[in-house]
Design an enzyme around this catalytic site. Structure first.
Site, mmCIF file in Angstrom:
data_model
loop_
_atom_site.group_PDB
_atom_site.id
_atom_site.type_symbol
_atom_site.label_atom_id
_atom_site.label_comp_id
_atom_site.label_asym_id
_atom_site.label_seq_id
_atom_site.Cartn_x
_atom_site.Cartn_y
_atom_site.Cartn_z
ATOM 1 N N GLU A 1 4.443 9.736 1.089
ATOM 2 C CA GLU A 1 5.545 10.255 0.259
ATOM 3 C C GLU A 1 6.554 10.950 1.174
ATOM 4 O O GLU A 1 6.220 11.263 2.319
ATOM 5 C CB GLU A 1 4.984 11.241 -0.769
ATOM 6 C CG GLU A 1 4.030 10.548 -1.741
ATOM 7 C CD GLU A 1 3.465 11.490 -2.794
ATOM 8 O OE1 GLU A 1 3.845 12.675 -2.814
ATOM 9 O OE2 GLU A 1 2.658 11.012 -3.601
ATOM 10 N N ARG B 1 14.120 -14.913 38.207
ATOM 11 C CA ARG B 1 15.186 -14.024 38.665
ATOM 12 C C ARG B 1 15.116 -13.820 40.180
ATOM 13 O O ARG B 1 14.060 -13.477 40.715
ATOM 14 C CB ARG B 1 15.049 -12.669 37.960
ATOM 15 C CG ARG B 1 16.030 -11.615 38.407
ATOM 16 C CD ARG B 1 17.446 -11.951 37.999
ATOM 17 N NE ARG B 1 18.378 -10.891 38.324
ATOM 18 C CZ ARG B 1 19.696 -10.977 38.164
ATOM 19 N NH1 ARG B 1 20.228 -12.090 37.656
ATOM 20 N NH2 ARG B 1 20.470 -9.974 38.483
ATOM 21 N N GLY C 1 7.339 13.916 1.398
ATOM 22 C CA GLY C 1 6.835 15.204 1.885
ATOM 23 C C GLY C 1 5.453 15.158 2.490
ATOM 24 O O GLY C 1 4.925 16.184 2.908
ATOM 25 N N ASP D 1 -9.355 2.505 7.759
ATOM 26 C CA ASP D 1 -10.255 2.221 8.890
ATOM 27 C C ASP D 1 -10.163 0.744 9.288
ATOM 28 O O ASP D 1 -10.007 0.417 10.460
ATOM 29 C CB ASP D 1 -11.719 2.521 8.506
ATOM 30 C CG ASP D 1 -12.041 4.000 8.605
ATOM 31 O OD1 ASP D 1 -11.222 4.751 9.158
ATOM 32 O OD2 ASP D 1 -13.121 4.385 8.120
ATOM 33 N N GLU E 1 0.182 3.854 9.808
ATOM 34 C CA GLU E 1 -1.280 3.821 9.572
ATOM 35 C C GLU E 1 -1.993 4.898 10.391
ATOM 36 O O GLU E 1 -3.086 4.680 10.913
ATOM 37 C CB GLU E 1 -1.824 2.417 9.807
ATOM 38 C CG GLU E 1 -1.137 1.436 8.871
ATOM 39 C CD GLU E 1 -1.953 0.237 8.487
ATOM 40 O OE1 GLU E 1 -3.149 0.201 8.779
ATOM 41 O OE2 GLU E 1 -1.360 -0.665 7.873
ATOM 42 N N PHE F 1 0.866 -1.180 0.000
ATOM 43 C CA PHE F 1 0.000 0.000 0.000
ATOM 44 C C PHE F 1 0.900 1.226 0.000
ATOM 45 O O PHE F 1 1.622 1.462 0.973
ATOM 46 C CB PHE F 1 -0.848 -0.059 1.267
ATOM 47 C CG PHE F 1 -1.992 0.908 1.352
ATOM 48 C CD1 PHE F 1 -3.200 0.646 0.710
ATOM 49 C CD2 PHE F 1 -1.893 2.049 2.123
ATOM 50 C CE1 PHE F 1 -4.279 1.520 0.832
ATOM 51 C CE2 PHE F 1 -2.964 2.928 2.255
ATOM 52 C CZ PHE F 1 -4.163 2.654 1.615
HETATM 53 C C1 LIG Z 1 8.040 1.195 9.502
HETATM 54 C C2 LIG Z 1 7.036 2.003 8.752
HETATM 55 C C3 LIG Z 1 6.246 1.395 7.804
HETATM 56 C C4 LIG Z 1 5.328 2.149 7.078
HETATM 57 N N1 LIG Z 1 4.563 1.526 6.102
HETATM 58 C C5 LIG Z 1 3.782 2.296 5.288
HETATM 59 C C6 LIG Z 1 3.103 1.700 4.171
HETATM 60 O O1 LIG Z 1 3.136 0.491 3.947
HETATM 61 N N2 LIG Z 1 2.415 2.512 3.332
HETATM 62 C C7 LIG Z 1 2.320 3.858 3.533
HETATM 63 O O2 LIG Z 1 1.679 4.534 2.736
HETATM 64 N N3 LIG Z 1 2.949 4.447 4.594
HETATM 65 C C8 LIG Z 1 3.679 3.693 5.467
HETATM 66 N N4 LIG Z 1 4.334 4.278 6.520
HETATM 67 C C9 LIG Z 1 4.240 5.720 6.702
HETATM 68 C C10 LIG Z 1 3.400 6.126 7.896
HETATM 69 O O3 LIG Z 1 2.051 5.808 7.690
HETATM 70 C C11 LIG Z 1 3.653 7.609 8.135
HETATM 71 O O4 LIG Z 1 4.978 7.726 8.637
HETATM 72 C C12 LIG Z 1 2.672 8.209 9.112
HETATM 73 O O5 LIG Z 1 1.387 8.283 8.529
HETATM 74 C C13 LIG Z 1 3.087 9.618 9.564
HETATM 75 O O6 LIG Z 1 3.426 10.420 8.478
HETATM 76 P P1 LIG Z 1 4.824 11.218 8.474
HETATM 77 O O7 LIG Z 1 5.894 10.270 8.828
HETATM 78 O O8 LIG Z 1 4.921 11.946 7.198
HETATM 79 O O9 LIG Z 1 4.687 12.236 9.685
HETATM 80 P P2 LIG Z 1 4.076 13.719 9.608
HETATM 81 O O10 LIG Z 1 2.755 13.660 8.949
HETATM 82 O O11 LIG Z 1 5.101 14.623 9.068
HETATM 83 O O12 LIG Z 1 3.865 14.015 11.155
HETATM 84 C C14 LIG Z 1 4.933 14.457 12.000
HETATM 85 C C15 LIG Z 1 4.328 14.751 13.380
HETATM 86 O O13 LIG Z 1 3.324 15.781 13.263
HETATM 87 C C16 LIG Z 1 2.100 15.325 13.776
HETATM 88 N N5 LIG Z 1 0.982 15.865 13.002
HETATM 89 C C17 LIG Z 1 0.869 15.906 11.653
HETATM 90 N N6 LIG Z 1 -0.304 16.458 11.316
HETATM 91 C C18 LIG Z 1 -0.948 16.751 12.467
HETATM 92 C C19 LIG Z 1 -2.219 17.333 12.789
HETATM 93 N N7 LIG Z 1 -3.070 17.705 11.843
HETATM 94 N N8 LIG Z 1 -2.543 17.478 14.106
HETATM 95 C C20 LIG Z 1 -1.694 17.090 15.071
HETATM 96 N N9 LIG Z 1 -0.490 16.529 14.827
HETATM 97 C C21 LIG Z 1 -0.126 16.367 13.555
HETATM 98 C C22 LIG Z 1 2.164 13.813 13.663
HETATM 99 O O14 LIG Z 1 1.274 13.156 14.566
HETATM 100 C C23 LIG Z 1 3.626 13.546 14.003
HETATM 101 O O15 LIG Z 1 3.797 13.555 15.384
HETATM 102 C C24 LIG Z 1 5.204 3.534 7.310
HETATM 103 C C25 LIG Z 1 5.990 4.143 8.296
HETATM 104 C C26 LIG Z 1 6.895 3.400 9.012
HETATM 105 C C27 LIG Z 1 7.737 4.081 10.056
#
Ligand SMILES: Cc1cc2nc3c(=O)[nH]c(=O)nc-3n(C[C@H](O)[C@H](O)[C@H](O)COP(=O)(O)OP(=O)(O)OC[C@H]3O[C@@H](n4cnc5c(N)ncnc54)[C@H](O)[C@@H]3O)c2cc1C
Length: 380
Positions: free
Chosen positions: A127, A268, A129, A240, A363, A123
């Site tokens: 990205e 232990r 960014g 969801d 997720e 999935f």
């Molecule tokens: C091991 C791993 C596997 C993954 N596998 C997948 C996958 O298979 N497919 C896929 O598509 N993605 C995948 N991801 C990506 C993952 O879903 C995203 O990292 C996650 O959704 C957060 O996005 P970001 O890292 O860009 O953080 P950001 O969106 O940049 O967020 C950074 C911080 O800001 C906070 N924040 C952002 N917006 C808000 C808001 N509106 N209100 C309050 N706080 C906010 C966040 O909670 C976080 O603390 C994976 C990630 C990891 C680490």
């Protein structure tokens, strides 16, 4: 309210527990330390029908109820959390997306292979960014004749390098305030698709996470999933259901942490007795068990709603939020009970502590789950 599992659910749980004991656990540590994708275990899970638990028999699966799938993910995670997320993404995101939004032709092409494990699915939403903010996606899909041309980068794709197909989201319309996403089934061997990098992660090392670059990547127009412009709602709908899968992964990991803590506490010795005699240790165990039971109930309740076809967005977010935050606290306490040995790679709690950390991130972070829950409550 009935809190009992059905006979079938109990049978599935026992079967997975046996499989975990005999097949997963003996290899878990080696797979994690060598960062090795658990290919052989996935073949065996496919032979048991596990990779087809969300796929109906007409497409070669064994379609069970959602709760049975969640119990399965929980028990797999109890043995190896990284294997659980691979199965969860394949079943709850990839297969479900095609089952719910695919054409008959797409279902016939992809689901039988997915059910047999001949094709693992992934999935690709995130990205570099944009993660939480799916309207910040920049990957573009342009229709040219009977093809779409994709350009952009997808990050953090679980099973990215081993999957043979992805549910991939891209912008198909971008005018002023209007950005519309569409979902596509993209095959790994599509022209101009490149696995550009494997992430070096803190934990879940046997789950390989990849970055994918698309440079004029060509896919057939018939691989559009659902209607053009409906990608955001497809992504959120699939998430969801799959958030319940991540909650189940968290419950399984937490249960393993408790198992390890109890075993260690009984062995232990300190101050002339085993440490399970100290009330401080007993209270940690009581807190862990209570949180696990709460997380499990939220997870099973969300699965029950899925089975009844009731919208599950709020309850899935509650289960994912609570179970993933609890898993981190539980892994912390399990490590604390191990004392200095908990900090050693010799003991499983060290791995569980690292593996738990991702649960509040992927997720949808905990903050995003709170946004989903509060929006529902304030709207209701
Ligand atoms: C091991 C791993 C596997 C993954 N596998 C997948 C996958 O298979 N497919 C896929 O598509 N993605 C995948 N991801 C990506 C993952 O879903 C995203 O990292 C996650 O959704 C957060 O996005 P970001 O890292 O860009 O953080 P950001 O969106 O940049 O967020 C950074 C911080 O800001 C906070 N924040 C952002 N917006 C808000 C808001 N509106 N209100 C309050 N706080 C906010 C966040 O909670 C976080 O603390 C994976 C990630 C990891 C680490």
């Amino acid at each position: 309210m009935n809190f009992e599992l059905t006979e079938d659910q109990i049978l599935i749980k026992r079967m997975i527990q046996d499989f975990a004991q005999n097949e997963i656990k003996p290899h878990a540590k080696a797979l994690e330390t060598s960062h090795q994708f658990p290919k052989d275990l996935l073949i065996k899970l496919a032979d048991l029908g596990i990779l087809g638990m969300s796929i109906p028999p007409e497409y070669g699966g064994i379609k069970t109820d959602a709760l049975s799938l969640m119990i399965t993910l929980e028990e797999i995670s109890r043995a190896l959390p990284s294997l659980s997320v691979i199965v969860s993404v394949h079943s709850c995101l990839f297969s479900q997306a095609i089952l719910q939004f695919g054409t008959d032709k797409q279902k016939e092409k992809f689901l039988p292979k997915a059910a047999k494990g001949e094709l693992l699915g992934a999935f690709a939403l995130t990205e570099p960014g944009a993660g939480s903010d799916i309207h910040g996606l920049n990957t573009k899909a342009e229709k040219k004749g009977d093809m779409y041309v994709l350009n952009g980068t997808k990050a953090w794709v679980t099973t990215g390098s081993d999957a043979l197909a992805y549910i991939l989201f891209a912008v198909t319309e971008n005018q002023k305030d209007k950005k519309r996403l569409s979902a596509f089934i993209v095959e790994k061997d599509s022209p101009n698709l490149q696995i550009s990098r494997i992430e070096e992660k803190m934990g879940i090392h046997a789950s390989i996470t990849a970055e994918i670059i698309l440079e004029d990547c060509l896919i057939p127009a018939e691989n559009l999933l659902g209607e053009e412009g409906k990608g955001a709602s497809i992504a959120l709908h699939c998430l969801d259901g799959s958030r319940v899968g991540i909650a189940a992964q968290a419950v399984g990991l937490s249960q393993r942490a408790l198992d390890e803590a109890v075993t260690y506490a009984k062995q232990r010795e300190a101050f002339g007795k085993t440490i399970d005699n100290f009330q401080a240790v007993q209270f940690m165990i009581a807190d862990m068990a209570t949180q696990i039971e709460s997380a499990r109930m939220l997870t099973y309740r969300a699965a029950n709603l899925l089975d009844r076809g009731i919208p599950v967005s709020k309850e899935a977010s509650m289960a994912k939020l609570y179970a993933s935050e609890a898993a981190n606290k539980i892994a912390y306490l399990a490590l604390q009970i191990h004392g200095g040995y908990g900090y050693s790679k010799e003991f499983t709690v060290e791995q569980l502590y690292r593996d738990a950390r991702v649960l509040t991130l992927y997720e949808g972070t905990s903050e995003i789950q709170r946004l989903v829950i509060s929006r529902h409550l304030l709207r209701e």
